[in-house]
Enzyme design. Structure first.
Site, short mmCIF file in Angstrom:
data_model
loop_
_atom_site.label_atom_id
_atom_site.label_comp_id
_atom_site.label_asym_id
_atom_site.label_seq_id
_atom_site.Cartn_x
_atom_site.Cartn_y
_atom_site.Cartn_z
N TYR A 61 6.95 -3.47 -0.61
CA TYR A 61 6.16 -2.26 -0.88
C TYR A 61 5.68 -2.25 -2.34
CZ TYR A 61 6.71 0.29 3.54
OH TYR A 61 6.63 0.69 4.85
N GLU B 241 -2.70 -3.73 -4.33
CA GLU B 241 -3.75 -2.78 -3.98
C GLU B 241 -4.35 -2.14 -5.24
OE1 GLU B 241 -2.47 -0.01 -0.85
OE2 GLU B 241 -1.02 -1.54 -0.25
#
Length: 752
Positions: free
Chosen positions: A153, A160
């Site tokens: 994560y 991102e």
């Protein structure tokens, strides 16, 4: 295997294969590269066929939003939509920004996503095939599903964010829709990393909680052999008994509505999607009860009788009878009695309500109650009940009253209030020393008295530790013994018996039925017994026409707000549904109904609360005082431990006239309404008060917290409330971004 499972298996298999293909393209380009790790990662997106495969497989995740929306899976819709949307935004950015494609974050993002998704989809597939996501999925797959997030994560989020930042500096991306919109594209893509600041920790901590829960269930000890009040056996597979709640719950509710309408009973029994389709059947049952007082009582009695006939009671020797027979049997065992008289100072005969850091009493309390009434947070009858307690301090003299608390330690129970006012409390709670240490210590410091069941004589206990180790009982396994003990306790003293015990899921039905057996026998066999219940606002209730009219007025206002229009449209009408429903007709006129049921709480919760409704109107019909009032949404520990509920509670006050109350406030106001019901002959709790339909008992004294008068059904405002909460959390970051953007714009246009 049904069609739904077959489809979901195929979907998860396809997605797993797609992400495995992406991973097979990405990993070799990094592992076999002679370049530095960062340079190798920057070349991942350029691998032939990878971009196309990535776009296809990530776009397929849009179906997960559809699955959640239509109920194919139990994933929360808003959370799912936000997670998928963030991925789609990243795909849009990297697909249209050459600069974003050739920096290390692109490869980091792609590989992190693929390493997470391959085991995730494989896990879902295994769970569907084995039928058990917790214990039957292969352990390596289980471990990967609930562990990889700790590394992937953060790396995925980092990738991102770098994609968005790179796109913000890429003229090709900024001018995608023309130079005139370049600034819009710039601020749009820069706003996305800002959202990650509050959102990422929440997402990661949510997975930490999921991991803890999943591992706890995986390695939980096998349940002990069934004892006491249990769900009946509905099937036996490989020698293992299955005790499913669904067929039993359907049978009980079908028997209830079947007392007046057999056709509705058959439709209920044939319902295939019971988990999400039960609400319409409960509504149909309430409609039957509205037809006449006779129909209301017939439904209630039929439902209760079916429950007693269906549930089983397993004795210590393993013999099994239905619960009705168990409660009729004679018992040779009996509890001993413990007693503690508190040494606290005599209480002031003054109603005090803790509220937002203050303790309100007298005129200040009456003024606050009137504010709640005027705003619509509570019904006028609830306000009058509390104000009458202020004006009648004699009602607070509880020295001669005896309150039996089933679930004395409950967070929503009145134990603390009663002890502070010097009441005589008979406490029923689990035989766990920790519970009794708390209850006993409170009792000793209070002006009241505490009576409780024991398994050894109190005189043989050398100290409080010894006392607490032999105190208490179990409603599941000892309901008949508890009933016997209470029937013979304090002869001639009127009891007020309150049902406050709460458990999750199917256990809530069992404990509710156990409490009902005690309430039934005490109210029928012990003269002067009154009953007390706390109703939930998340149920189907009759409400006054004034509440219906207020809901319509709020709907007229809120349905014009852009946010409400948008949420309703985007959800296809699922969010922000109109609260006001067409009235139901019956003897005595029209009856207005509030559908406060929260589907997420499940049909077992609804059944447990419905059984309490049934007992309340049956006992009142037999001449018993019954205080059964709606309590507000309350931020108890058991509720707010569910983060989704906690977030929704933070956003709900946007919808007038909602207010979420602290446990100490709810306890105090509901206790005040109880005292009023026990003393005020004009209360609907008094069986001498004429009402047109037994279910109008629940119209009176409702401290619903805004549920009845809100524009929208409570089950349709959760997602909108969560988004409102997060918009407030993100507001400071958006403000900083806006200020930074203004500074950049000022410099760009030459103002500074």
């Amino acid at each position: 295997m049904g069609l739904k499972d077959a489809y979901l298996i195929a979907y998860n298999a396809a997605c797993c294969g797609g992400w495995a293909y992406v991973l097979s393209l990405a990993l070799p380009s990094v592992i076999g590269s002679a370049s530095s790790p960062l340079e190798a990662l920057s070349q991942v997106y350029a691998v032939p066929n990878l971009a196309l495969a990535l776009n296809i497989v990530q776009s397929a995740a849009l179906m997960e939003i559809v699955h959640a929306a239509v109920g194919l899976v139990r994933s929360p819709l808003v959370v799912t939509a936000m997670q998928v949307a963030s991925r789609i935004a990243a795909i849009f950015a990297i697909s249209n920004s050459p600069q974003a494609q050739v920096q290390f974050g692109a490869g980091l993002m792609v590989i992190s996503w693929a390493l997470v998704e391959v085991p995730r989809y494989a896990f879902y597939m295994a769970a569907l095939v084995t039928g058990d996501a917790t214990k039957k999925t292969p352990y390596p797959l289980f471990w990967l599903r609930y562990s990889l997030f700790a590394i992937l994560y953060p790396t995925g989020i980092t990738g991102e964010v770098t994609v968005f930042l790179a796109a913000a500096k890429d003229d090709a991306f900024l001018n995608l829709y023309g130079e005139s919109l370049a600034m819009v594209m710039y601020y749009m893509v820069l706003s996305l990393p800002i959202i990650y600041v509050p959102g990422s920790p929440v997402m990661i901590m949510n997975m930490v909680g999921n991991r803890k829960s999943a591992f706890k269930k995986r390695f939980a000890r096998p349940p002990p052999p069934p004892r006491g009040l249990v769900w009946p056996v509905d099937s036996i597979k490989n020698g293992v008994e299955s005790r499913s709640s669904t067929p039993v719950a359907k049978a009980i509710l079908a028997a209830a509505v079947g007392a007046t309408n057999p056709d509705k009973a058959q439709k209920m029994l044939k319902e295939r999607n019971w988990r999400f389709g039960y609400v319409k059947h409960l509504s149909g049952m309430v409609e039957e009860q509205c037809k006449s007082p006779k129909a209301a009582l017939a439904v209630a009695n039929a439902g209760l009788n079916k429950a007693y006939e269906t549930f089983e009671f397993v004795s210590p020797d393993g013999s099994t009878v239905n619960f009705a027979e168990a409660m009729k049997a004679k018992n040779t065992e009996q509890f001993l009695t413990g007693y503690i008289k508190g040494t606290g100072a005599a209480p002031k005969k003054e109603l005090q309500i803790p509220y937002k850091g203050k303790t309100l009493s007298g005129q200040a309390l009456k003024d606050q109650v009137q504010k709640w009434v005027d705003y619509g947070t509570i019904e006028p009858t609830a306000g009058s009940a509390i104000q009458n307690c202020v004006d009648n301090p004699g009602w607070l003299d509880l020295s001669g009253r005896y309150f039996v608390l089933l679930g004395a330690g409950s967070a929503m129970g009145p134990f603390l209030v009663l002890m502070a006012l010097g009441a005589n409390v008979v406490a029923i709670d689990l035989d766990r020393p920790g519970i009794w240490k708390r209850l006993v210590s409170i009792a000793k410091a209070s002006p009241g008295s505490l009576t409780f069941p024991m398994t050894k004589p109190q005189k043989d206990c050398k100290d409080d530790d010894a006392l607490c180790s032999v105190s208490g009982c179990n409603l599941f396994t000892q309901a008949p013994l508890i009933r016997d003990w209470l029937l013979n306790l304090y002869p001639g003293k009127p009891f007020t018996v309150g049902s406050y015990a709460y458990l999750n899921g199917a256990l809530h039905v069992q404990v509710s039925l156990a409490m009902d057996a005690i309430c039934r026998d005490l109210s029928e066999k012990r003269p002067g017994t009154s009953l007390a219940y706390l109703c939930t606002p998340t149920d189907l209730h009759l409400c006054p026409k004034e509440a219906y009219d207020a809901s319509l007025e709020h709907y007229s206002n809120f349905s014009k707000k852009p946010y409400c229009i948008l949420m309703n449209l985007l959800s296809g009408g699922k969010f922000l549904r109109k609260n006001a429903r067409k009235p139901m007709s019956g003897e005595g006129g029209d009856y207005y109904v509030v559908n406060g049921i929260s589907v997420a709480q499940g049909p077992n919760y609804a059944l447990a609360k419905r059984m309490q409704h049934w007992r309340a109107i049956v006992a009142r019909g037999n001449g018993c005082i019954v205080s059964s009032n709606i309590a507000p949404s309350t931020s108890t520990a058991s509720v707010v431990q569910n983060k989704t509920f906690a977030w929704a509670y933070e956003g709900m006050p946007y919808f007038t006239p909602y207010e979420i109350f602290a446990p100490e406030t709810s306890n105090a106001v509901m206790s005040a309404i109880l005292f009023s019901d026990l003393n005020d002959k004009s209360s609907n709790a008094n069986p001498a008060k004429k009402i047109n339909n037994p279910n109008q008992l629940f119209e009176y004294g409702s401290f619903h917290g805004g549920t009845w008068r809100c524009a929208y059904e409570v089950d349709s405002i959760g997602e909108a409330s969560v988004l409102l909460y997060f918009s407030r959390v993100a507001a400071p970051y958006v403000g900083v971004a806006a200020a930074a953007g203004a500074a950049v714009a000022a410099k760009y246009f030459g103002y500074v």
